[in-house]
Design a protein around this motif. Structure first.
Motif, mmCIF file in Angstrom:
data_model
loop_
_atom_site.group_PDB
_atom_site.id
_atom_site.type_symbol
_atom_site.label_atom_id
_atom_site.label_comp_id
_atom_site.label_asym_id
_atom_site.label_seq_id
_atom_site.Cartn_x
_atom_site.Cartn_y
_atom_site.Cartn_z
ATOM 1 N N LEU A 132 44.455 30.491 45.632
ATOM 2 C CA LEU A 132 45.839 30.264 44.803
ATOM 3 C C LEU A 132 45.695 30.954 43.534
ATOM 4 O O LEU A 132 46.700 31.189 42.840
ATOM 5 C CB LEU A 132 46.066 28.639 44.588
ATOM 6 C CG LEU A 132 46.535 27.819 45.798
ATOM 7 C CD1 LEU A 132 46.145 26.330 45.593
ATOM 8 C CD2 LEU A 132 47.518 28.119 46.071
ATOM 9 N N VAL A 133 44.637 31.398 42.848
ATOM 10 C CA VAL A 133 44.629 32.297 41.881
ATOM 11 C C VAL A 133 45.028 33.787 42.076
ATOM 12 O O VAL A 133 45.202 34.325 41.134
ATOM 13 C CB VAL A 133 42.953 32.319 41.130
ATOM 14 C CG1 VAL A 133 42.478 30.935 40.937
ATOM 15 C CG2 VAL A 133 41.973 32.916 42.493
ATOM 16 N N ILE A 134 45.213 34.103 43.143
ATOM 17 C CA ILE A 134 45.648 35.474 43.562
ATOM 18 C C ILE A 134 47.059 35.074 43.900
ATOM 19 O O ILE A 134 47.950 36.065 43.384
ATOM 20 C CB ILE A 134 44.971 36.092 44.836
ATOM 21 C CG1 ILE A 134 43.741 36.078 44.515
ATOM 22 C CG2 ILE A 134 45.729 37.252 45.410
ATOM 23 C CD1 ILE A 134 42.597 36.692 45.656
ATOM 24 N N THR B 127 48.261 40.370 49.304
ATOM 25 C CA THR B 127 46.772 40.875 49.051
ATOM 26 C C THR B 127 46.770 42.182 48.650
ATOM 27 O O THR B 127 45.954 42.573 47.517
ATOM 28 C CB THR B 127 45.911 40.718 50.280
ATOM 29 O OG1 THR B 127 45.934 39.344 50.825
ATOM 30 C CG2 THR B 127 44.560 40.853 50.025
ATOM 31 N N LEU B 128 47.215 43.211 49.149
ATOM 32 C CA LEU B 128 47.299 44.482 48.736
ATOM 33 C C LEU B 128 47.876 44.895 47.525
ATOM 34 O O LEU B 128 47.273 45.448 46.750
ATOM 35 C CB LEU B 128 47.998 45.423 49.879
ATOM 36 C CG LEU B 128 47.364 45.634 51.185
ATOM 37 C CD1 LEU B 128 48.532 46.267 52.247
ATOM 38 C CD2 LEU B 128 46.277 46.461 51.151
ATOM 39 N N THR C 100 46.904 45.847 41.670
ATOM 40 C CA THR C 100 47.200 45.430 40.083
ATOM 41 C C THR C 100 45.984 45.362 39.510
ATOM 42 O O THR C 100 45.758 45.841 38.116
ATOM 43 C CB THR C 100 47.776 43.948 40.091
ATOM 44 O OG1 THR C 100 49.134 44.192 40.667
ATOM 45 C CG2 THR C 100 47.755 43.450 38.895
ATOM 46 N N ILE C 101 44.757 44.830 39.942
ATOM 47 C CA ILE C 101 43.673 44.883 39.089
ATOM 48 C C ILE C 101 42.550 46.028 39.195
ATOM 49 O O ILE C 101 41.469 46.063 38.291
ATOM 50 C CB ILE C 101 42.694 43.692 39.757
ATOM 51 C CG1 ILE C 101 42.381 43.733 41.256
ATOM 52 C CG2 ILE C 101 43.523 42.153 39.829
ATOM 53 C CD1 ILE C 101 41.063 43.079 41.795
ATOM 54 N N LEU C 102 43.162 46.838 39.887
ATOM 55 C CA LEU C 102 42.050 48.191 39.865
ATOM 56 C C LEU C 102 42.391 49.062 38.728
ATOM 57 O O LEU C 102 43.664 49.194 38.483
ATOM 58 C CB LEU C 102 42.146 48.991 41.427
ATOM 59 C CG LEU C 102 41.431 47.994 42.432
ATOM 60 C CD1 LEU C 102 41.621 48.891 43.825
ATOM 61 C CD2 LEU C 102 40.133 47.735 42.421
#
Length: 299
Positions: A148-150, A291-292, A297-299
């Motif tokens: 849920l954090v994602i 997911t993708l 976003t984080i990379l």
């Protein structure tokens, strides 16, 4: 008898509000109070609320001087008003509740043992020609709540929480984006979440929804992807800030929930280490596309 509060933030909802309130009045469980805060409606919403307030003493219109503050802060104001209630349901102005919603949700949450509890149920979308009938979550749905954090896949309109959880979530940070995202993530770290595979809500989809709309699905998806790409840096910062707010709650993180530290520390690593740690620990969103987008976003 358990004290049950239902909280509803209204805004220009005169087209559907009566149907929602009637569905609450017709619940098989009768021991509840409905608290409505209007967020500055300019249509006949207030007249509808006043009508039902006179009709049923369990329905109460909240008065304050906050003005138009948006759904997140409006629900925060409502949460502060029901601090003495044992259990709290969240309600959208344009949905329809099945008659057994309160009854089955209460049965589930009363069986839970954790100090901080949240129950959510299945639901059905309706309201446009594109909608197909049937449960939103499939029969094969096996939720892993740490993810849920994602992506928060839990709709606030299906939730009930207990008083203990209310009192550690009633201050909602702006980074949460919406109230249910905050409450759900606090619950999955410090408490317990249970899923009930029972359709208790008909969730109406229309052009004025806060969370979605009935515009062309392809156009809606394109606009969403474009927003993710354009706001990548900002989204990454907001996510880190949101995680820090979760950890800053003055409670001890249970041993089996210490994955939140792994998640946060991974985000602060270089991109290769970040990918390795997150994939190794199986951090995935509800859908492949989300997911993708998360990893982008984080990379």
């Amino acid at each position: 008898m358990r004290n049950i509060a239902i909280i509803l933030s209204s805004y220009n909802g005169d087209k559907y509000l009566s149907e929602q309130i009637e569905s609450i009045i017709n619940q098989t469980s009768k021991n509840w109070n409905l608290f409505i805060r209007d967020d500055g409606s300019t249509d006949s919403t207030l007249s509808i609320i006043n009508f039902y307030q006179e009709k049923d003493s369990r329905i109460k219109l909240i008065h304050d001087n906050l003005g138009n503050i948006g759904p997140l802060k409006s629900f925060e104001a409502l949460m502060r008003r029901v601090e003495n209630y044992d259990f709290i349901f969240f309600c959208d102005q344009d949905d329809i509740w099945k008659k057994h919603k309160i009854e089955v949700s209460m049965s589930k949450i009363l069986d839970m043992k954790n100090e901080y509890r949240l129950v959510y149920t299945n639901f059905e979308n309706f309201g446009t020609k594109e909608m197909t009938s049937g449960k939103f979550y499939p029969e094969t749905f096996q939720p892993n709540h740490k993810n849920l954090v994602i992506q928060n896949w839990i709709y606030g309109c299906t939730m009930v929480i207990n008083n203990k959880l209310l009192n550690i979530t009633k201050e909602i940070p702006n980074e949460a984006i919406n109230h249910d995202n905050w409450i759900v993530n606090v619950a999955q770290i410090y408490g317990d979440i249970e899923y009930l595979d029972d359709v208790t809500v008909l969730h109406r989809i229309h052009e004025n929804n806060v969370t979605t709309s009935n515009t062309n699905p392809l156009l809606r998806r394109f606009n969403y992807l474009n927003k993710i790409i354009m706001n990548k840096r900002e989204n990454k910062f907001v996510l880190l800030s949101f995680l820090q707010k979760l950890i800053d709650i003055q409670l001890t993180v249970p041993t089996d929930k210490e994955y939140i530290y792994t998640f946060l520390s991974a985000l602060e690593n270089n991109r290769f280490r970040k990918m390795y740690v997150l994939l190794k620990n199986k951090f995935y969103a509800y859908s492949t596309m989300r997911t993708l987008l998360f990893y982008f976003t984080i990379l």
